[in-house]
Design a protein around this motif. Sequence first.
Motif, short mmCIF file in Angstrom:
data_model
loop_
_atom_site.label_atom_id
_atom_site.label_comp_id
_atom_site.label_asym_id
_atom_site.label_seq_id
_atom_site.Cartn_x
_atom_site.Cartn_y
_atom_site.Cartn_z
N MET A 43 2.43 8.15 -11.62
CA MET A 43 1.39 7.14 -11.75
C MET A 43 0.11 7.57 -11.04
N ALA A 44 -1.01 7.19 -11.61
CA ALA A 44 -2.29 7.58 -11.04
C ALA A 44 -2.88 6.50 -10.15
N THR A 45 -2.87 5.28 -10.61
CA THR A 45 -3.51 4.21 -9.85
C THR A 45 -2.93 2.88 -10.28
N PHE A 46 -3.49 1.82 -9.74
CA PHE A 46 -2.99 0.48 -10.02
C PHE A 46 -3.89 -0.23 -11.02
N THR A 47 -3.32 -1.21 -11.69
CA THR A 47 -4.13 -1.99 -12.63
C THR A 47 -4.62 -3.29 -12.02
N SER A 48 -4.15 -3.64 -10.82
CA SER A 48 -4.60 -4.86 -10.15
C SER A 48 -4.44 -4.72 -8.64
N LEU A 49 -5.22 -5.47 -7.90
CA LEU A 49 -5.06 -5.49 -6.45
C LEU A 49 -3.77 -6.19 -6.04
N GLN A 50 -3.30 -7.12 -6.84
CA GLN A 50 -2.03 -7.77 -6.54
C GLN A 50 -0.90 -6.75 -6.55
N GLN A 51 -0.92 -5.86 -7.50
CA GLN A 51 0.08 -4.79 -7.58
C GLN A 51 0.06 -3.93 -6.33
N PHE A 52 -1.14 -3.59 -5.89
CA PHE A 52 -1.28 -2.77 -4.69
C PHE A 52 -0.78 -3.50 -3.45
N LEU A 53 -1.18 -4.77 -3.26
CA LEU A 53 -0.83 -5.49 -2.04
C LEU A 53 0.67 -5.74 -1.93
N VAL A 54 1.31 -6.09 -3.04
CA VAL A 54 2.75 -6.31 -3.01
C VAL A 54 3.48 -5.02 -2.65
N GLY A 55 3.06 -3.91 -3.26
CA GLY A 55 3.68 -2.63 -2.96
C GLY A 55 3.40 -2.18 -1.53
N ALA A 56 2.19 -2.45 -1.05
CA ALA A 56 1.82 -2.04 0.31
C ALA A 56 2.64 -2.80 1.35
N LYS A 57 2.86 -4.11 1.13
CA LYS A 57 3.65 -4.89 2.08
C LYS A 57 5.10 -4.40 2.13
N GLN A 58 5.64 -4.06 0.97
CA GLN A 58 7.01 -3.53 0.93
C GLN A 58 7.08 -2.19 1.65
N ALA A 59 6.09 -1.34 1.41
CA ALA A 59 6.06 -0.03 2.07
C ALA A 59 5.91 -0.18 3.57
N PHE A 60 5.14 -1.17 3.98
CA PHE A 60 4.94 -1.46 5.40
C PHE A 60 6.27 -1.77 6.07
N ASN A 61 7.02 -2.68 5.48
CA ASN A 61 8.31 -3.07 6.06
C ASN A 61 9.29 -1.91 6.09
N GLN A 62 9.29 -1.11 5.03
CA GLN A 62 10.20 0.02 4.97
C GLN A 62 9.84 1.07 6.01
N SER A 63 8.55 1.33 6.20
CA SER A 63 8.12 2.32 7.18
C SER A 63 8.47 1.86 8.60
N ALA A 64 8.25 0.57 8.86
CA ALA A 64 8.56 0.05 10.19
C ALA A 64 10.06 0.12 10.47
N ALA A 65 10.86 -0.23 9.47
CA ALA A 65 12.31 -0.21 9.64
C ALA A 65 12.83 1.22 9.85
#
Length: 415
Positions: A6-28
Amino acid sequence: MSVRKMATFTSLQQFLVGAKQAFNQSAAANTPVHLVVGNESADLDSFASSILYAFLDTIIKAPSTPKGEPLHTSDGEVASFFSRVRVPTIPLLSIPRSEVGLRPEHAHLTSHLSFALSDMPTLSDLPEHIQPKGTSITLVDHNVLQPPLAPHFSPSVTSLIDHHVDENMYPNAAPRTIRPVGSCASLIANHFRTHYATHWNNLPESIHSEIARLALAPILIDTANMKAESKVTPIDIVQVTELLERAGEGFDRNMFYDGLQAAKGDISGLSIDGLLRKDYKQWKEKNGVVLGVSAITRSLSWVVKQAGGIDNFSAELEKYAKDRGLDISIVMTTDNSSGFRRDLLIWGANDKTKSFAQSFEDSANDKFKLEQWPNEEDELAESITIEGMKAWTQASLDLSRKQVAPVLREVASKF
């Protein structure tokens, strides 16, 4: 069989949801994470700037991703995208989740975008086990990290973009951009335009208007729709011109601004505590003096009347100051109901600082043109009798909190 990346996102909602999940996974997993943190008032500029920086930084740093094909809506694809980003970049709103509702202008802005306020990470979403050692921080819309993050994460600040007075911290930050422009969002849009121009062009059209509207919101609010000549700079002009071209067919700049301004001014349902918390900044000087400034978009007379009188308001302010450990509590108000005016109230909250208000008046009266409050224009006839508390109408209307705060802090540093 090759797998499409994938190259990029089609919406900021897509980015924010993925970023929050990545945040939790990185912290864990105790793996590195990059936070983009706005100032503690969590105003519209900090809100938009943190998302704007985090999104564009993610796009340009994502490895091995062809730039011509957008990301399609699939949770699996989003997770796969972030799994290939070595250090995810996450926007963080510097308030707890419970305070987000105090800022109706944020909700109004998101009504023009793809995401909800619940998609934006706040201090309440900060995992308890996140470690400073694996965390890097970009500051936007301020240039010194503040509590509650400061005690643990100050060494983690690696970059900053801001438009306030330079407090000369983090000399090795890169980028370290501090310029007096109308809005921090202008500097961020300019930074990515200057350094990563090709990436703007590779974003799909579906997200161009979102980015433009996200960035335009604080720029227009902070510059009174580009009519506040003392605040508008060439960088703001260039960015607004380019962003308007990307804002999408049918976008009405004046209606957009008026809607945001109306939402920002809708504070009639807030308690006095909510009014004090809505747009608040705090500093601790080297001598240990702690001062906090609450900005309220109504006249001081209106605020006092809402509290039920000066004694009730003073009691509310005393409780607020005590809860935050303040030595000096300051309320700055602006009002447009019958001509623009600024009011300023200062309270030295203890024996050490009870002379602060008088010291400020003595040193700053000429610059700020302070006139006693209340005056004949105020319906409120009550005068202040609380020791250490003074209030004025500020005749120098062009001097906002950005200009007043450094003077307040300079006086506080001598106590």
